[in-house]
Design a protein around this motif. Structure first.
Motif, short mmCIF file in Angstrom:
data_model
loop_
_atom_site.label_atom_id
_atom_site.label_comp_id
_atom_site.label_asym_id
_atom_site.label_seq_id
_atom_site.Cartn_x
_atom_site.Cartn_y
_atom_site.Cartn_z
N LEU A 281 0.82 -1.21 0.00
CA LEU A 281 0.00 0.00 0.00
C LEU A 281 0.85 1.27 0.00
O LEU A 281 0.33 2.37 -0.03
CB LEU A 281 -0.95 0.00 1.20
CG LEU A 281 -1.99 -1.13 1.24
CD1 LEU A 281 -2.83 -1.05 2.51
CD2 LEU A 281 -2.89 -1.10 0.00
N ASN A 282 2.16 1.10 0.03
CA ASN A 282 3.11 2.21 0.02
C ASN A 282 3.81 2.29 -1.32
O ASN A 282 4.20 1.27 -1.91
CB ASN A 282 4.14 2.01 1.13
CG ASN A 282 3.49 1.92 2.51
OD1 ASN A 282 3.02 2.92 3.04
ND2 ASN A 282 3.44 0.72 3.07
N CYS A 283 4.00 3.49 -1.81
CA CYS A 283 4.64 3.66 -3.12
C CYS A 283 6.05 3.12 -3.17
O CYS A 283 6.52 2.68 -4.22
CB CYS A 283 4.63 5.13 -3.52
SG CYS A 283 2.97 5.78 -3.89
N ASP A 284 6.76 3.11 -2.04
CA ASP A 284 8.13 2.59 -2.02
C ASP A 284 8.18 1.10 -1.70
O ASP A 284 9.27 0.52 -1.59
CB ASP A 284 9.01 3.38 -1.05
CG ASP A 284 8.50 3.30 0.39
OD1 ASP A 284 7.53 2.56 0.67
OD2 ASP A 284 9.10 3.98 1.25
N GLY A 285 7.01 0.45 -1.49
CA GLY A 285 6.98 -0.98 -1.22
C GLY A 285 7.49 -1.36 0.16
O GLY A 285 7.72 -2.55 0.42
N LYS A 286 7.65 -0.41 1.06
CA LYS A 286 8.16 -0.68 2.39
C LYS A 286 7.07 -0.42 3.44
O LYS A 286 6.44 0.63 3.43
CB LYS A 286 9.37 0.19 2.70
CG LYS A 286 10.55 -0.05 1.76
CD LYS A 286 11.70 0.89 2.09
CE LYS A 286 12.87 0.68 1.14
NZ LYS A 286 14.00 1.62 1.44
N ALA A 287 6.86 -1.41 4.32
CA ALA A 287 5.84 -1.26 5.36
C ALA A 287 6.24 -0.16 6.33
O ALA A 287 7.42 -0.01 6.67
CB ALA A 287 5.64 -2.57 6.10
N ARG A 288 5.28 0.60 6.79
CA ARG A 288 5.52 1.65 7.78
C ARG A 288 5.57 1.05 9.19
O ARG A 288 5.07 -0.04 9.44
CB ARG A 288 4.42 2.71 7.71
CG ARG A 288 4.28 3.38 6.36
CD ARG A 288 5.53 4.20 6.02
NE ARG A 288 5.39 4.85 4.72
CZ ARG A 288 6.06 4.48 3.63
NH1 ARG A 288 6.90 3.45 3.68
NH2 ARG A 288 5.91 5.13 2.50
#
Length: 526
Positions: A281-288
């Motif tokens: 769900l993040n544009c950078d593909g990294k989980a928050r």
């Protein structure tokens, strides 16, 4: 962060005065002076469209029977059973529910030809032989039953005063909102609130289910939203989430009290819990990282990704399937991390998803600066010092045919502190004492917006600083009662001097229900 038109009837407050027990001693009113007791029909809250005291009253007691009328249907019987349960709570009487209108007692009469009463109106007539409640719909019978509860002595048997109330709401939508995302609350606490609200004729419960700090509803197609995104809250507590079965149970419980549930899935901002649960769900593909603070405006779904819209469709589809009501709230506020053009494009697609699943969009007033879909409902949470451009956009949307729900933060937000002594709560919209929360008219509050555009009012309770039931109730009560009156009562009945006396008369009722409420110093609590 986060109003059925009816002409005012003559409000006559004749009838014998009824003494009230002083619940909080001589200090309940400044200077130690107790207020004069109000006549029974003068105590009603919300103020009815028309009330007239006349004739002998009815002796409510051990022989009282609730009569639903032969052939009136299962729903009317259910209204009768619930009314019996509610009245037993204060009286301990047996109150059997029987078919047939013949005989003394409390009679529930469904008259589908009573068009003048509308969808929620009722007529309550009390004589020596009993109380007759007449309405066009079961919902109207339920609303009338709540008025009867205020005419029955708080603790036990006694006379219901003779007279007639003819009543219907000013606005169709009368709501309250609960935020279970910042701090998690179990369904049982929300049910308690539903009961508290319904007795004052509030008919909508808006549930803020998701935010940066937590995701509170199970979604089969995206299970980590609740399992991982729900495992936290403001301050680092354990959080939690509702199963689908628990949510359905709440919806059904509320429906039996003629309260519609409006679920909110906030987007494209206020989404950190979702972004922590799924990297995609993040544009950078990294989980928050999971978030336990209270600042806003930093999160955003990846609005340029098609996977985001699959997420939106699947989540809103599951929520729509669980929710029989017409509305689905998609948030849309404080999306500071989403560029304006991207925000407008995202909301276009999200609104289309809601329509595809058979629901009507509700969104916070920032949608008015985008492209609200035909029929979309705009919920205004601005305040007196808010940006002129935002207000102008909301007024333009209202003039274009979009219904408005009014929740001005400096009037209707239940999480704003009453004054400097209030421990929980926030102050960014200013202090909101009881008089300020009541002293405004939804019909003309937003300059330029026609009253015909006002669908109703809603009192939101945000929980950044609220983690337990006592604080929840303290912040909601008694201010939510004023919002209930603003939504129900005729404009001509809105008067602080009268209201404060009627509010004070509710004190013993709130005490009997063990509701924790703020003893506002300018209310002469009885």
């Amino acid at each position: 962060m986060r109003v059925l038109r009816r002409t005012l009837g003559t409000l006559l407050v004749l009838g014998a005065a009824v003494s009230c027990t002083a619940a909080h001693g001589d200090d309940a009113k400044p200077g130690g002076r107790r207020p004069a007791a109000l006549a029974p029909y003068d105590r009603l809250l919300p103020a009815p469209a028309s009330a007239r005291a006349e004739g002998a009253g009815y002796a409510f007691g051990a022989g009282t029977v609730i009569r639903t009328g032969a052939g009136s249907g299962e729903e009317v019987r259910q209204v009768g059973e619930l009314l019996a349960e509610q009245l037993r709570g204060s009286s301990g009487l047996p109150l059997p529910v029987v078919d047939g209108q013949e005989g003394d007692g409390i009679r529930l009469l469904l008259d589908e030809g009573a068009q003048e009463l509308g969808a929620e109106g009722y007529r309550l007539r009390t004589t020596a032989s009993g109380v007759t409640l007449t309405a066009r719909t079961p919902a109207g019978l339920f609303r009338g039953g709540q008025t009867l509860r205020q005419l029955v002595p708080v603790r036990g048997t006694g006379d219901v005063p003779g007279g007639t109330v003819t009543d219907a709401p000013r606005f169709a939508y009368r709501g309250a909102m609960v935020d279970v995302a910042r701090h998690f609350f179990p369904v049982e606490q929300v049910k308690r609130y539903v009961d508290q609200l319904a007795q004052y004729k509030i008919n909508t419960l808006h549930v803020h289910l998701t935010d940066d700090q937590g995701w509170r509803i199970a979604i089969d197609s995206w299970p980590r939203l609740a399992e991982y995104g729900g495992a936290g809250e403001v301050g680092g507590g354990p959080g939690g989430h509702w199963t689908k079965e628990e949510y359905r149970d709440l919806v059904e419980y509320a429906a039996r009290r003629y309260v519609d549930v409006v679920p909110e899935i906030d987007m494209p901002g206020h989404t950190n819990a979702a972004q922590a649960s799924y990297a995609e769900l993040n544009c950078d593909g990294k989980a928050r990282e999971r978030y336990t603070g209270v600042k806003v405006g930093f999160s955003s779904l990846c609005v340029g990704s098609e996977r985001t819209y699959e997420f939106v469709d699947q989540v809103l589809g599951e929520i729509a399937e669980l929710t029989p009501g017409k509305y689905l709230h998609i948030g849309g506020d404080e999306a500071h991390a989403t560029p304006a053009d991207d925000y407008a494009d995202f909301m276009d697609r999200a609104q289309a998803v809601v329509a595809r699943h058979g629901k009507t969009v509700v969104a916070w007033h920032q949608l008015a600066q985008g492209r609200p879909a035909p029929g979309a409902v705009i919920q205004y949470w601005g305040h007196d010092r808010g940006p002129a451009a935002e207000k102008a956009a909301v007024v333009a949307a209202a003039k274009a045919g979009h219904p408005l729900i009014l929740s001005p933060a400096d009037r209707a937000y239940l999480d704003m502190k009453y004054d400097t002594t209030t421990k929980p709560g926030l102050t960014w919209a200013g202090y909101v004492p009881v008089e300020r929360s009541y002293s405004w008219d939804p019909g003309n509050h937003l300059a330029g917006a026609p009253e015909s555009a006002v669908l109703g009012v809603e009192a939101p309770l945000w929980t950044e600083t609220i983690s337990e039931r006592g604080d929840w109730e303290l912040m909601a009560f008694p201010r939510v009662l004023g919002l209930a009156e603003l939504g129900w009562s005729p404009a001509g009945a809105l008067d602080w001097t009268s209201y404060r006396e009627r509010l004070a008369a509710q004190g013993p009722r709130l005490d009997a229900q063990e509701i924790n409420y703020h003893r506002a110093p300018d209310v002469p609590w009885s």
